[in-house]
Structures are given as C-alpha cells and as structure tokens.
Scaffold this motif. Structure first.
Motif, PDB file in Angstrom:
ATOM      1  N   LYS A  28      49.285  39.641  60.735  1.00  0.00           N
ATOM      2  CA  LYS A  28      48.228  40.684  60.468  1.00  0.00           C
ATOM      3  C   LYS A  28      48.821  41.836  59.384  1.00  0.00           C
ATOM      4  O   LYS A  28      47.993  42.296  58.848  1.00  0.00           O
ATOM      5  N   ASP A  47      41.375  28.028  70.822  1.00  0.00           N
ATOM      6  CA  ASP A  47      40.319  29.204  71.045  1.00  0.00           C
ATOM      7  C   ASP A  47      39.824  29.245  72.494  1.00  0.00           C
ATOM      8  O   ASP A  47      38.914  28.398  72.751  1.00  0.00           O
ATOM      9  N   GLU A 213      35.348  43.928  68.373  1.00  0.00           N
ATOM     10  CA  GLU A 213      35.657  42.281  68.253  1.00  0.00           C
ATOM     11  C   GLU A 213      36.281  41.725  69.757  1.00  0.00           C
ATOM     12  O   GLU A 213      36.085  40.465  69.917  1.00  0.00           O
ATOM     13  N   LYS A 241      43.632  35.141  64.430  1.00  0.00           N
ATOM     14  CA  LYS A 241      42.258  34.780  63.865  1.00  0.00           C
ATOM     15  C   LYS A 241      41.628  36.073  63.415  1.00  0.00           C
ATOM     16  O   LYS A 241      40.896  35.741  62.381  1.00  0.00           O
ATOM     17  N   PRO A 242      41.645  37.123  63.780  1.00  0.00           N
ATOM     18  CA  PRO A 242      41.178  38.298  63.002  1.00  0.00           C
ATOM     19  C   PRO A 242      41.822  38.507  61.735  1.00  0.00           C
ATOM     20  O   PRO A 242      41.038  38.761  60.536  1.00  0.00           O
ATOM     21  N   MET A 244      42.976  36.123  59.896  1.00  0.00           N
ATOM     22  CA  MET A 244      42.470  34.975  58.959  1.00  0.00           C
ATOM     23  C   MET A 244      41.052  35.450  58.298  1.00  0.00           C
ATOM     24  O   MET A 244      40.619  34.822  57.120  1.00  0.00           O
ATOM     25  N   LYS A 245      40.380  35.997  59.256  1.00  0.00           N
ATOM     26  CA  LYS A 245      38.835  36.545  58.720  1.00  0.00           C
ATOM     27  C   LYS A 245      38.799  37.539  57.656  1.00  0.00           C
ATOM     28  O   LYS A 245      38.233  37.692  56.933  1.00  0.00           O
ATOM     29  N   LYS A 246      40.115  38.537  57.744  1.00  0.00           N
ATOM     30  CA  LYS A 246      40.074  39.823  57.017  1.00  0.00           C
ATOM     31  C   LYS A 246      40.962  39.703  55.663  1.00  0.00           C
ATOM     32  O   LYS A 246      40.793  40.051  54.579  1.00  0.00           O
TER      33      LYS A 246
END
Length: 580
Positions: A28, A47, A213, A241-242, A244-246
């Motif tokens: 992160k 997940d 989220e 996962k967050p 990877m999105k950002k």
C-alpha cells in the motif's frame, strides 16, 4: 492486475514476497508513492465476499465435512486459515529431542486471515527488556520511534478499545468497544476478587464506519470465517486489493519463492520463484526486494540465497539469520458456570473474539520468572459447531434434575441433546499468551538433506523452552484456577502439572514466531539495521516479524504493520536520495 505466471525478466521498482500484514502494508505505502510493485504470494487469491470463498453465515451442516478440520484447514472447514502446520509436499524437520510446529498460510492475506485480531501496541518497556531484567537484548529503537506509525495504523485500519492510561499498555485511537457478554461479566467478578484488571478488548473490527470501502461489524461472531463486509482486518481485503485498484501493484499467486537473486556486487536484483501451476522456475527483477513471507519463511529464502558475495546466504555475514527464534508462550484452562446452566437463550454473538481481556499486571521483581502474559477470555453462546458435546460425562453431574440429582440422561440420543441444550452457554475458558526469552540456541537452519516438492531446501528447527517459560506457565495455571473459582466456575479436567510443563503449548503452536532476522546496530550480531534494512545488502528489507528483537506479551500483528509502514517510508526516502 493478478497473475499466476509471468514471463521471466519482468522489472519493477519493488518486489514484495508475502501478502500478510507486513507485505500488505508495504504494498500500500510503496505503491501510493508511485512505485511499481509486484507482490508474490505462495497461495491462491482470496476474497471473502465472493461466493466461492465465502463461509461466513453458513451453517455447519453445509460443510462437506460437517465443519471438521483437514490437513490444509486444521481449524475446521469453516475457518478461513488455508495452510497449517503440515502441508503436503512442503515439509520441515526438527533435530532429535526438540520440536517446533511451523504454521504456514497459503492464501492472499497470509495469516491475517487467521488470527484473533487482537491489536495491541508494544509498550515502552517492551523495546528495552534487557535493560530491565538483563536477559536478551534491547531493540535499537524505542516506543517513541514506532508510536507515530501505531497512530497511523489505528486510523487506517480501525481498532476498538478504551483509554486506560496503563504505561506499558499504550492507548491508541479507539473505536467504541462492544459491551461484555454474560460469561465475561462472571469473569470480571472473579478477576476483581483477585485484584486483577479486566479492560475492554482491543481488536481490529469496525464498530463504526471509517471509510466508504468497508462495512461495519454486525456482530455475527464469525471473524475466523473472514468478513464479506470487510469489517474486520485482513491484509488482502484492507491493504492489497485497495492498493491494486489505486496503484501500480501486480499480484502473483501460487508463486513459491526460491531465492533473492543478486549481481556480482552482492546487490539484490529480484527473486526467482517456482510457479505451482506449471512447476517451472521464473525470475522477476526489481530495484528493491522486500521480504514479508513470515519470520521463518523469509529466513529460509535468505539462507537459500547464496552467491559469491553472500556465501552463507544473503544478509547472513553475521551468521544470525534464523537465530533467536521465539514464539509466544501459551496455556489454557476451562470450567463450567453452574449459574448459567439452563440460561435464557438470546443472541449475544458479538465480535469474533474477546470483548474483555487482562493485560499483564504484576511486577516481575516479585516473581520467579521474567516477562509476563496477558489473558484472553472465551465462552458464551455463539453458533454451535460440531463437537459441542465434549466433556459431557464430566458436565452431566452438574446438570441437576428437579430433585437436585445428577442428570439421568444417557450420553447419546435424545438425552444427550437435552443435556447439551441445558449446558449450552455455561462454558467459560481462558488462555494466557506470554513473552518468552530470545535465545541463540533456538533457531532454524537449512536441512542439508531435505527439499520440498519444488526442489527448495527446507528448514530444520532447534527449539526448547527454558525454566523461564515453564515457570510462567505454572503462574498462568495458578491464575486461571483462581479466576475461575472466584467466578463460581467448576474446573474441568485436571490442573496441568510439571510433567506437562503446566500445559505449556508446543513451540510454534501459538503462531507468533519472531526474531529470526533481528534488527540491531551491530552488523556482527544482527541481520538488519533499525530500519529493517539488511546490513549486507542495502536494497533488501524485511517487514514481517523477523526483525523483532523480542516479542513482548502482546500479539505481534500491530507492530508488524507499524514497522512495515516505517520501513516503507524509509525505502521511499532512500530511493529519492538515490542511496539504493
């Protein structure tokens, strides 16, 4: 983006090995700084909100094994821990006369899918224990160095608790704690009689919203099944996962890392790994390598990373890699509260863990052992699982009929069902989790004769408890008996004695192992510096529990997260300065 196999030669700013607390936090922070990151996980993707992964809110009879544990899911079919102490094709060994049970997690999020989410800060004393009792070594950093990162972790992830002002049990930024359940009120009464503190638990479940989220805990008491609302903390759902999105994060699943690769100067150039999909070896390149595979797994990778520059394994010129391995101490006791037999039935599920606990409360100068332990309490009326009829022969004499005689029901059929219904919710128990003394003689090394199914040499363990830990376990058992008796409970089973080291758990069974790549100021006696940077390889870092100099009587996860954030900030700063 997620990959199971990627062509050799792919280059990144940072490669992170492991997706647990340390690896997740590093992914992160580093990706949000604009760095390209590859995360390698030895297990599969996961997940808890996906139906194929979800076990939360499913009744036990939906399990093909009626909830029973298996080799790869030892805590039961509805516990989300995938891995265990015994994984097919991935052995480890113990020298004769010793035993260490090594738990590995093989899934995205690592062990953060299996823990009580007990989120305790180390206190000022915990970083300087050698100065207090003369055993082991002090950390090269103190509480004030880590406090800003504890604060950040509290605010990012969320933890409930209460401000108590206890010096070595530092307060944080807390969400409201849940109220004690009935069995916990009995425990509180018993502890009060013994002059022991009982305070609200400090667990990383969201009792209030902190961002858009993640959902909020709805008190189903099934955190061990993983939360489809993401209300509890696991690295995969809250960090990776967050990220990877950002950011620029690519996830490699089923990637078993063999070694850190190096150039002729000894600088890390990336990693080599074996894909579990096709059993072929691949290489990835990076400017920086971060190991967060767990204390023992990261040591294994380092010891297997031999070259001309690192003949004893990367970062191991001191010979300390793998040394000073130590796990938390652990012991348990349980009883039945006759006052809660035939109790009223209602929903008291709460969070999946303790609503209250006892922090260490005594002065070791008045005791015959060093360090201390905290006490975790359990019981109540959560969803019944298979096996609830255990100890019924013992319990039946407390299930009086209307005339005060022991239950006449048999141990099977309708009578057993009646007795289980009557006794349900009357059980209470407690577990001590304490600090052991780090010793050079407790360690892991490479077994020269054994490899796993990927052809990678495995670890061999040397480990024995000392009198310090055994005496601590005896104190636990005396304390448990006092609290239970004061609470009005009837003790179940015999009190563990010296022949069983007072019920002291086998090393490794508490799954808190730390210390194998310890930090220190002296490169001759430590592996890493105070920023978790390898003394021998400036672009290699370790962000799991390996850098710990000592464990403390607290669960290690919150400190892993804080130190990983601190190390990630240091990496970003050093890259900007072009020092690595």
């Amino acid at each position: 983006m997620s990959f199971e196999i990627k062509s050799s030669g792919e280059a990144y700013d940072v490669i992170i090995v492991g997706s647990g607390a340390g690896g997740g936090m590093a992914s992160k922070i580093l990706s949000e700084a604009g760095l390209s990151v590859a995360v390698l996980e030895a297990g599969g993707d996961f997940d808890p909100a996906k139906d194929e992964d979800r076990t939360q809110l499913r009744p036990p009879w939906e399990s093909p094994r009626r909830g029973s544990g298996t080799r790869i899911r030892p805590f039961g079919d509805f516990d989300q821990a995938i891995g265990g102490w015994d994984i097919e094709g991935e052995p480890y060994t113990n020298v004769k006369g010793t035993q260490f049970d090594w738990f590995r997690s093989r899934m995205l999020g690592g062990r953060t899918n299996h823990w009580g989410r007990i989120s305790l800060r180390f206190g000022p004393n915990d970083f300087k224990r050698s100065s207090i009792d003369g055993m082991g070594d002090d950390w090269p950093i103190g509480y004030d160095d880590v406090k800003p990162y504890y604060d950040k972790v509290d605010k990012l992830i969320g933890v409930f608790g209460s401000k108590e002002g206890i010096y070595n049990e530092p307060d944080g930024f807390f969400l409201p704690p849940p109220k004690p359940r009935l069995h916990e009120m009995f425990i509180m009464k018993g502890a009060k009689k013994a002059n022991m503190p009982v305070i609200p638990g400090r667990l990383s479940m969201l009792t209030r919203p902190i961002n858009n989220e993640r959902g909020v805990c709805f008190f189903c008491n099934q955190c061990n099944r993983a939360c489809q609302a993401y209300a509890d903390f696991s690295s995969g759902t809250v960090l990776i996962k967050p990220a990877m999105k950002k950011g620029k994060v690519e996830l490699y699943t089923n990637a078993m890392v063999r070694a850190v690769t190096t150039d002729d100067t000894g600088k890390a150039t990336g990693v080599s790994y074996v894909s579990k999909i096709d059993m072929k070896e691949y290489k990835l390149k990076s400017r920086v390598v971060v190991l967060g595979a767990s204390a023992c797994e990261s040591s294994r990778i380092m010891l297997n990373s031999k070259s001309k520059s690192h003949p004893n394994g990367i970062g191991n010129s001191s010979g300390v890699v793998g040394k000073y391995l130590h796990d938390s101490t652990g012991a348990d006791r349980m009883g039945i509260l006759p006052d809660l037999i035939d109790r009223e039935r209602y929903n008291e599920d709460g969070v999946g863990g303790m609503h209250v606990y006892t922090p260490w409360w005594l002065d070791n100068k008045k005791l015959d052992f060093a360090r201390g332990y905290h006490i975790e309490y359990w019981g109540g009326m959560s969803m019944p699982s298979y096996g609830i009829g255990f100890s019924m022969d013992t319990m039946r004499k407390y299930l009086k009929d209307e005339f005060g005689n022991p239950s006449p029901n048999g141990g099977y059929g309708e009578g057993l069902k009646k007795d289980i219904r009557r006794s349900y919710g009357s059980m209470v128990g407690m577990s001590g989790r304490g600090e052991s003394i780090p010793r050079e003689t407790n360690y892991c090394e490479i077994d020269p004769n054994v490899v796993d199914k990927f052809g990678i040499p495995v670890l061999r363990f040397h480990y024995k408890w000392s009198d310090q830990e055994i005496k601590q376990a005896k104190h636990m058992q005396d304390t448990f008996e006092e609290i239970l008796t004061n609470s009005g409970a009837v003790l179940l089973g015999q009190k563990p004695g010296a022949d069983t080291m007072y019920g002291l758990a086998t090393p490794g069974r508490i799954i808190h192992e730390v210390g194998t790549t310890r930090m220190g100021n002296n490169p001759a006696t430590s592996v890493l510096n105070s920023n978790s940077q390898a003394h021998d390889c400036k672009n290699l870092f370790v962000v799991d529990a390996g850098p710990f100099v000592s464990q403390a009587d607290k669960n290690p996860t919150w400190t892993i997260l804080a130190l990983s954030w601190r190390t990630s900030d240091f990496i970003i700063s050093e890259l900007k300065k072009k020092n690595i």
